[in-house]
Design an enzyme around this catalytic site. Structure first.
Site, PDB file in Angstrom:
ATOM      1  N   PRO A 190       1.060  -1.473  -0.059  1.00 55.00           N
ATOM      2  CG  PRO A 190      -0.825  -1.523   1.441  1.00 55.00           C
ATOM      3  CD  PRO A 190       0.444  -2.358   1.123  1.00 55.00           C
ATOM      4  CE1 TYR A 191       5.334   5.650   2.742  1.00 56.28           C
ATOM      5  CE2 TYR A 191       6.956   4.445   1.871  1.00 56.28           C
ATOM      6  CZ  TYR A 191       6.296   6.071   2.355  1.00 56.28           C
ATOM      7  OH  TYR A 191       7.680   6.742   2.620  1.00 56.28           O
ATOM      8  CB  VAL A 192       5.050   0.277  -3.164  1.00 58.32           C
ATOM      9  CG1 VAL A 192       5.690   0.918  -4.344  1.00 58.32           C
ATOM     10  CG2 VAL A 192       6.383  -0.486  -2.333  1.00 58.32           C
TER      11      VAL A 192
END
Length: 268
Positions: free
Chosen positions: A167-169
């Protein structure tokens, strides 16, 4: 009163005369930017969820003659962002620049093991937060007729898979897309929009990740040319330049501040 305001004196510097909104300002890069931007002459409007920390930073800035306003809130909540932008106009007369820096990240789980709530929170803060900020910042800049500058914090995770959570990427890739599209939409009205591609920085978030997984620190810095983490102030210095008139011919850029990792990355 919208937030805690302390105003003392004025400075001349890189951002003299500007009003700048900074999100995620209670720690790390945001707090470093708050102090630096005030040193460079800006009136800073600071927002983050932790009111006590924000107020302490405002007091520190005032103690050395700076101008600052704390407006606690969550960038994922549109009403909170609107309140911060309105406070900038009410207390300082407008908004010249914004550093949309608030972020959220987790580590240690594979995609199929990641809770939906983690995905939702990551995207809400990192993507919707930037959306909320720009949606309320841009009308004020347009109304002024003077243009403006917006800087969004992305990451090397916005360029390739770094080992951070999926999710961060995904969220940091999205920030680069938002930045480029907005730069194209508002460039002819004098508003510049850029992003910082930030490398590993000794922020509160990174320090907590390293505390949980000590091997991460070496993994983070191994691909870099400069074998160390950045200080939050080093990232803030780049944001200050992009907010200033000295970067007047720079827009739509994903600017690496990453110790050289982008120079050696095999992915585009």
């Amino acid at each position: 009163m919208t937030g805690q305001e302390i105003t003392q004196g004025s400075h001349q510097g890189l951002l003299a005369g500007q009003v700048v909104m900074i999100t995620g300002a209670s720690s790390g890069i945001g707090a470093a930017a708050a102090r630096l931007f005030a040193e460079e002459g800006a009136a800073v409007v600071l927002t983050a969820r932790r009111a006590e920390r924000l107020n302490k930073i405002v007091e520190e800035i005032a103690a050395v003659g700076g101008r600052a306003l704390a407006v606690p809130g969550d960038v994922a909540v549109a009403a909170d962002v609107r309140r911060a932008v309105e406070a900038a106009v009410e207390h300082f007369g407008g908004l010249d620049s914004a550093f949309n820096n608030a972020g959220y990240a987790t580590v240690g789980t594979l995609l199929h093991e990641t809770d939906d709530e983690v995905y939702d929170r990551t995207m809400d803060v990192n993507v919707r937060g930037v959306w909320n900020c720009m949606k309320h910042q841009l009308p004020v800049m347009l109304a002024s007729g003077k243009g403006g500058s917006i800087v969004n914090t992305s990451s090397t995770a916005g360029r390739y898979a770094t080992g951070a959570s999926v999710p961060y990427v995904a969220s940091k890739h999205a920030i680069l897309g938002i930045t480029r599209a907005a730069a194209a939409e508002y460039g002819d009205q004098g508003i510049r929009v850029n992003a910082l591609v930030v490398g590993t920085t000794r922020s509160e978030m990174i320090e907590e990740a390293v505390r949980q997984y000590p091997d991460l620190e070496q993994a983070f810095i191994a691909p870099q040319i400069q074998k160390r983490m950045a200080s939050p102030r080093e990232i803030a210095e780049a944001a200050a330049w992009l907010c200033s008139d000295r970067s007047s011919f720079v827009t739509g850029v994903a600017m690496p501040v990453d110790g050289g990792i982008s120079a050696q990355a095999k992915a585009g």
